[in-house]
Scaffold this motif. Structure first.
Motif, PDB file in Angstrom:
ATOM      1  N   VAL A 170      37.308  -3.366 -17.262  1.00  0.00           N
ATOM      2  CA  VAL A 170      37.358  -4.088 -16.340  1.00  0.00           C
ATOM      3  C   VAL A 170      35.465  -4.882 -16.274  1.00  0.00           C
ATOM      4  N   GLU A 171      34.480  -3.424 -17.130  1.00  0.00           N
ATOM      5  CA  GLU A 171      33.540  -4.095 -17.226  1.00  0.00           C
ATOM      6  C   GLU A 171      32.720  -5.169 -17.854  1.00  0.00           C
ATOM      7  N   ALA A 172      34.066  -4.820 -19.338  1.00  0.00           N
ATOM      8  CA  ALA A 172      34.270  -5.816 -20.605  1.00  0.00           C
ATOM      9  C   ALA A 172      34.732  -7.010 -20.128  1.00  0.00           C
ATOM     10  N   ALA A 173      35.993  -7.296 -19.693  1.00  0.00           N
ATOM     11  CA  ALA A 173      36.237  -8.765 -18.595  1.00  0.00           C
ATOM     12  C   ALA A 173      35.298  -8.972 -18.037  1.00  0.00           C
ATOM     13  N   LEU A 174      34.226  -8.678 -16.948  1.00  0.00           N
ATOM     14  CA  LEU A 174      34.271  -9.272 -16.008  1.00  0.00           C
ATOM     15  C   LEU A 174      32.690  -9.819 -16.943  1.00  0.00           C
ATOM     16  N   ALA A 175      31.672  -8.633 -17.825  1.00  0.00           N
ATOM     17  CA  ALA A 175      31.104  -9.027 -19.018  1.00  0.00           C
ATOM     18  C   ALA A 175      31.256 -10.332 -19.462  1.00  0.00           C
ATOM     19  N   ALA A 176      32.504 -10.574 -20.509  1.00  0.00           N
ATOM     20  CA  ALA A 176      32.971 -11.584 -20.827  1.00  0.00           C
ATOM     21  C   ALA A 176      33.141 -12.723 -20.834  1.00  0.00           C
ATOM     22  N   ALA A 177      33.481 -12.836 -18.852  1.00  0.00           N
ATOM     23  CA  ALA A 177      33.859 -14.085 -18.154  1.00  0.00           C
ATOM     24  C   ALA A 177      32.173 -14.514 -17.785  1.00  0.00           C
ATOM     25  N   ALA A 178      32.519 -16.158 -18.185  1.00  0.00           N
ATOM     26  CA  ALA A 178      31.205 -16.491 -18.597  1.00  0.00           C
ATOM     27  C   ALA A 178      31.073 -17.374 -16.520  1.00  0.00           C
ATOM     28  N   ASP A 179      31.949 -17.076 -15.505  1.00  0.00           N
ATOM     29  CA  ASP A 179      31.743 -17.587 -14.406  1.00  0.00           C
ATOM     30  C   ASP A 179      31.640 -16.578 -12.986  1.00  0.00           C
ATOM     31  N   VAL A 180      31.244 -15.697 -13.426  1.00  0.00           N
ATOM     32  CA  VAL A 180      30.892 -14.111 -12.193  1.00  0.00           C
ATOM     33  C   VAL A 180      29.809 -13.526 -12.750  1.00  0.00           C
ATOM     34  N   PRO A 181      29.470 -13.222 -11.241  1.00  0.00           N
ATOM     35  CA  PRO A 181      27.801 -12.361 -12.105  1.00  0.00           C
ATOM     36  C   PRO A 181      27.862 -11.174 -12.205  1.00  0.00           C
TER      37      PRO A 181
END
Length: 117
Positions: free
Chosen positions: A44-55
């Motif tokens: 989940v942390e990796a997915a969030l880090a890779a997403a450009a549109d989320v803080p």
């Protein structure tokens, strides 16, 4: 020792043995769940880090039993309090979409604070 007493002793030994085996299995299951939750947290942390549109840099991820809890502060233009203010639904929706796309996520819980820019 009388036959009845011998059978009772054997039965008691069997019950104790089963109880010990059951405790071992429960501990093994809890350990496996902890490992699974930790692996899910990493994904989940990796997915969030890779997403450009989320803080992602201000979000803390906790996982328990496949339930992902996101907490932290989100800076936004139309914020007015600690609950989800109007106009910030897209941030929470984006976070939820990214997290729900990770295999193994059962549910997402939001504990976010919204702060004005």
């Amino acid at each position: 020792m009388r036959p009845v007493a011998r059978q009772t002793t054997r039965l008691a030994g069997l019950v104790v043995g089963l109880a010990i085996a059951s405790l071992g299995l429960a501990a093994e299951t809890a350990h496996a769940q902890t490992q699974t939750d930790q692996q899910l947290k990493t994904r989940v942390e990796a997915a969030l880090a890779a997403a450009a549109d989320v803080p992602a840099d201000s979000i803390t991820v906790q996982v328990e039993g496949g339930v992902v809890t996101l907490s932290g502060s989100v800076v936004c233009d139309a914020c007015g309090g600690n609950s989800t203010p109007g106009g910030t639904g897209t941030v929470q929706q984006s976070l939820g979409a990214v997290v729900r796309a990770v295999p193994g996520v059962e549910r997402v819980v939001f504990r976010l604070r919204y702060e004005p820019t």
